[in-house]
Design a protein around this motif. Structure first.
Motif, mmCIF file in Angstrom:
data_model
loop_
_atom_site.group_PDB
_atom_site.id
_atom_site.type_symbol
_atom_site.label_atom_id
_atom_site.label_comp_id
_atom_site.label_asym_id
_atom_site.label_seq_id
_atom_site.Cartn_x
_atom_site.Cartn_y
_atom_site.Cartn_z
ATOM 1 N N VAL A 1 0.843 -1.189 0.000
ATOM 2 C CA VAL A 1 0.000 0.000 0.000
ATOM 3 C C VAL A 1 0.883 1.246 0.000
ATOM 4 C CG1 VAL A 1 -1.902 1.239 1.108
ATOM 5 C CG2 VAL A 1 -1.755 -1.255 1.329
ATOM 6 N N TRP A 2 0.577 2.187 -0.888
ATOM 7 C CA TRP A 2 1.225 3.492 -0.922
ATOM 8 C C TRP A 2 0.608 4.315 0.193
ATOM 9 C CZ3 TRP A 2 4.559 7.000 -1.008
ATOM 10 C CH2 TRP A 2 4.434 8.265 -1.570
ATOM 11 N N ALA A 3 1.369 4.491 1.275
ATOM 12 C CA ALA A 3 0.857 5.113 2.494
ATOM 13 C C ALA A 3 0.991 6.627 2.433
ATOM 14 C CB ALA A 3 1.584 4.546 3.708
ATOM 15 N N CYS A 4 0.303 7.208 1.469
ATOM 16 C CA CYS A 4 0.335 8.666 1.300
ATOM 17 C C CYS A 4 -0.974 9.086 0.643
ATOM 18 C CB CYS A 4 1.523 9.077 0.434
ATOM 19 S SG CYS A 4 1.695 10.861 0.230
ATOM 20 N N THR A 5 -1.766 9.845 1.366
ATOM 21 C CA THR A 5 -3.065 10.258 0.833
ATOM 22 C C THR A 5 -2.889 11.308 -0.261
ATOM 23 O OG1 THR A 5 -3.732 10.129 3.167
ATOM 24 C CG2 THR A 5 -5.428 10.682 1.582
ATOM 25 N N SER A 6 -2.205 12.393 0.071
ATOM 26 C CA SER A 6 -2.068 13.486 -0.896
ATOM 27 C C SER A 6 -1.260 13.077 -2.119
ATOM 28 C CB SER A 6 -1.435 14.709 -0.228
ATOM 29 O OG SER A 6 -0.198 14.392 0.373
ATOM 30 N N GLY A 7 -0.308 12.161 -1.930
ATOM 31 C CA GLY A 7 0.497 11.698 -3.057
ATOM 32 C C GLY A 7 -0.221 10.708 -3.945
ATOM 33 N N SER A 8 -1.498 10.441 -3.625
ATOM 34 C CA SER A 8 -2.331 9.605 -4.495
ATOM 35 C C SER A 8 -3.528 10.377 -5.015
ATOM 36 C CB SER A 8 -2.762 8.313 -3.778
ATOM 37 O OG SER A 8 -3.226 8.552 -2.467
ATOM 38 N N PHE A 9 -4.283 11.065 -4.131
ATOM 39 C CA PHE A 9 -5.477 11.769 -4.625
ATOM 40 C C PHE A 9 -5.148 12.934 -5.533
ATOM 41 C CE2 PHE A 9 -5.259 14.062 -0.374
ATOM 42 C CZ PHE A 9 -5.061 15.353 -0.864
ATOM 43 N N VAL A 10 -3.908 13.451 -5.450
ATOM 44 C CA VAL A 10 -3.519 14.569 -6.318
ATOM 45 C C VAL A 10 -3.560 14.175 -7.793
ATOM 46 C CG1 VAL A 10 -1.024 14.125 -6.330
ATOM 47 C CG2 VAL A 10 -1.858 16.474 -6.455
ATOM 48 N N TYR A 11 -3.528 12.885 -8.067
ATOM 49 C CA TYR A 11 -3.611 12.388 -9.446
ATOM 50 C C TYR A 11 -5.042 12.290 -9.958
ATOM 51 C CZ TYR A 11 1.332 11.077 -9.585
ATOM 52 O OH TYR A 11 2.707 11.109 -9.595
ATOM 53 N N GLY A 12 -6.023 12.493 -9.093
ATOM 54 C CA GLY A 12 -7.409 12.281 -9.491
ATOM 55 C C GLY A 12 -7.743 10.799 -9.441
ATOM 56 N N TRP A 13 -9.033 10.481 -9.586
ATOM 57 C CA TRP A 13 -9.481 9.092 -9.424
ATOM 58 C C TRP A 13 -8.804 8.163 -10.431
ATOM 59 C CZ3 TRP A 13 -12.401 6.809 -5.690
ATOM 60 C CH2 TRP A 13 -12.812 5.487 -5.939
ATOM 61 N N ASP A 14 -8.863 8.506 -11.708
ATOM 62 C CA ASP A 14 -8.292 7.624 -12.736
ATOM 63 C C ASP A 14 -6.772 7.555 -12.627
ATOM 64 O OD1 ASP A 14 -10.815 7.066 -13.719
ATOM 65 O OD2 ASP A 14 -10.724 8.596 -15.288
ATOM 66 N N GLY A 15 -6.149 8.687 -12.346
ATOM 67 C CA GLY A 15 -4.701 8.694 -12.206
ATOM 68 C C GLY A 15 -4.240 7.888 -11.009
ATOM 69 N N ALA A 16 -4.984 7.955 -9.913
ATOM 70 C CA ALA A 16 -4.642 7.177 -8.730
ATOM 71 C C ALA A 16 -4.844 5.685 -8.978
ATOM 72 C CB ALA A 16 -5.473 7.639 -7.536
ATOM 73 N N ARG A 17 -5.856 5.351 -9.792
ATOM 74 C CA ARG A 17 -6.066 3.950 -10.147
ATOM 75 C C ARG A 17 -4.891 3.431 -10.976
ATOM 76 N NH1 ARG A 17 -8.127 0.675 -7.579
ATOM 77 N NH2 ARG A 17 -6.065 -0.177 -7.840
ATOM 78 N N ASN A 18 -4.443 4.243 -11.907
ATOM 79 C CA ASN A 18 -3.293 3.872 -12.712
ATOM 80 C C ASN A 18 -2.036 3.759 -11.844
ATOM 81 O OD1 ASN A 18 -1.974 3.445 -15.355
ATOM 82 N ND2 ASN A 18 -0.991 5.407 -14.945
ATOM 83 N N GLN A 19 -1.890 4.663 -10.895
ATOM 84 C CA GLN A 19 -0.758 4.636 -9.966
ATOM 85 C C GLN A 19 -0.727 3.309 -9.204
ATOM 86 O OE1 GLN A 19 -1.075 6.829 -6.201
ATOM 87 N NE2 GLN A 19 0.758 7.969 -6.799
ATOM 88 N N ALA A 20 -1.878 2.898 -8.670
ATOM 89 C CA ALA A 20 -1.955 1.648 -7.921
ATOM 90 C C ALA A 20 -1.684 0.444 -8.816
ATOM 91 C CB ALA A 20 -3.327 1.518 -7.266
ATOM 92 N N ASP A 21 -2.170 0.490 -10.045
ATOM 93 C CA ASP A 21 -1.913 -0.607 -10.991
ATOM 94 C C ASP A 21 -0.427 -0.718 -11.312
ATOM 95 O OD1 ASP A 21 -4.609 -1.176 -11.064
ATOM 96 O OD2 ASP A 21 -4.972 -0.150 -12.979
ATOM 97 N N GLN A 22 0.234 0.424 -11.489
ATOM 98 C CA GLN A 22 1.672 0.419 -11.754
ATOM 99 C C GLN A 22 2.442 -0.119 -10.552
ATOM 100 O OE1 GLN A 22 2.248 4.557 -12.712
ATOM 101 N NE2 GLN A 22 1.970 4.237 -14.905
ATOM 102 N N LEU A 23 2.010 0.236 -9.355
ATOM 103 C CA LEU A 23 2.660 -0.269 -8.154
ATOM 104 C C LEU A 23 2.473 -1.781 -8.035
ATOM 105 C CD1 LEU A 23 4.148 0.029 -5.494
ATOM 106 C CD2 LEU A 23 1.996 0.772 -4.430
ATOM 107 N N ALA A 24 1.276 -2.250 -8.331
ATOM 108 C CA ALA A 24 1.025 -3.691 -8.293
ATOM 109 C C ALA A 24 1.925 -4.432 -9.272
ATOM 110 C CB ALA A 24 -0.445 -3.976 -8.602
ATOM 111 N N ALA A 25 2.111 -3.855 -10.461
ATOM 112 C CA ALA A 25 2.981 -4.477 -11.456
ATOM 113 C C ALA A 25 4.428 -4.512 -10.976
ATOM 114 C CB ALA A 25 2.880 -3.726 -12.781
#
Length: 237
Positions: free
Chosen positions: A70-94
């Motif tokens: 888990v990326w333990a940073c709220t602002s460092g994820s929501f700042v990307y917006g919903w779709d961007g944060a989803r992509n961020q999490a997918d990239q981290l999973a990969a």
């Protein structure tokens, strides 16, 4: 033993994670640190949550063989917006080779688990950053009835808040019609104050490090009931 890895930015309130580990029992919660400019500002937050930095965090966690990250940073994820944060999490999973999420999604998932639809947000961020969290919650189906911003510029400053200041921040920014109060910064030590906050509010509080740990458990299909970690950890939802 279940192992859940957390990528934490810089240093502020990461001692909430060993505290959670102690309370949860047979769960390992290793924390890897990544570093950027310690500023609650959009350009810096976009850099902090970049694919390259999170891949480095995944690499540092690999030795622990986590079952989820888990990326333990709220602002460092929501700042990307919903779709961007989803992509961020997918990239981290990969990068990690295991399921991954972030604190921003953890708030939405936790709210749904508690049946929370309308909330008050007690943010430590500057106003422009806090409003991006409101937008993110709305995209996830959570209505924000009120939002306050303490206008604290850096995570280090947030990490220095005294326990009574943390309690006051949450309690003083409730809304009478809110189902819960959300406190979104992982730089704030909150795990030790959740019981006091909920007793004063008479309703659930969701805090960043609390929901981040819960999200890791959710990703691994693990559940723990811990009274001192608030209403969220008193439900099997």
């Amino acid at each position: 033993m279940t192992t859940i890895g957390f990528i934490y930015p810089d240093h502020a309130a990461e001692d909430d994670y060993p505290l959670a580990e102690q309370l949860l029992g047979d769960i390992s919660l290793p924390v890897a640190h990544i570093y950027g400019t310690d500023l609650h500002a959009v350009p810096e937050l976009l850099d902090l949550g970049s694919e390259t930095r999170l891949a480095e965090g995944a690499r540092l966690l690999a030795k622990h063989q986590p079952e989820a990250v888990v990326w333990a940073c709220t602002s460092g994820s929501f700042v990307y917006g919903w779709d961007g944060a989803r992509n961020q999490a997918d990239q981290l999973a990969a990068a990690a080779g295991v399921p991954a999420s972030s604190t921003s999604f953890a708030f939405v998932h936790a709210a749904k688990a508690l049946g929370v639809q309308r909330v008050a947000v007690a943010a430590s961020y500057p106003d422009d950053v806090a409003r991006l969290f409101v937008d993110f919650l709305a995209a996830g189906g959570v209505e924000v009835l009120s939002m306050s911003s303490a206008d604290i510029d850096t995570a280090a400053e947030v990490g220095q808040l005294a326990p009574e200041a943390v309690v006051d921040l949450a309690v003083s920014h409730d809304h009478p019609d809110a189902d819960a109060v959300l406190v979104p910064d992982t730089a704030m030590r909150t795990l030790g104050e959740i019981t006091a906050i909920e007793e004063k509010l008479g309703k659930p509080v969701l805090t960043a490090n609390q929901v981040t740990v819960w999200e890791g458990l959710r990703l691994t299909g693990t559940s723990r009931l811990v009274r001192s970690l608030g209403a969220l950890f008193r439900t099997k939802g």
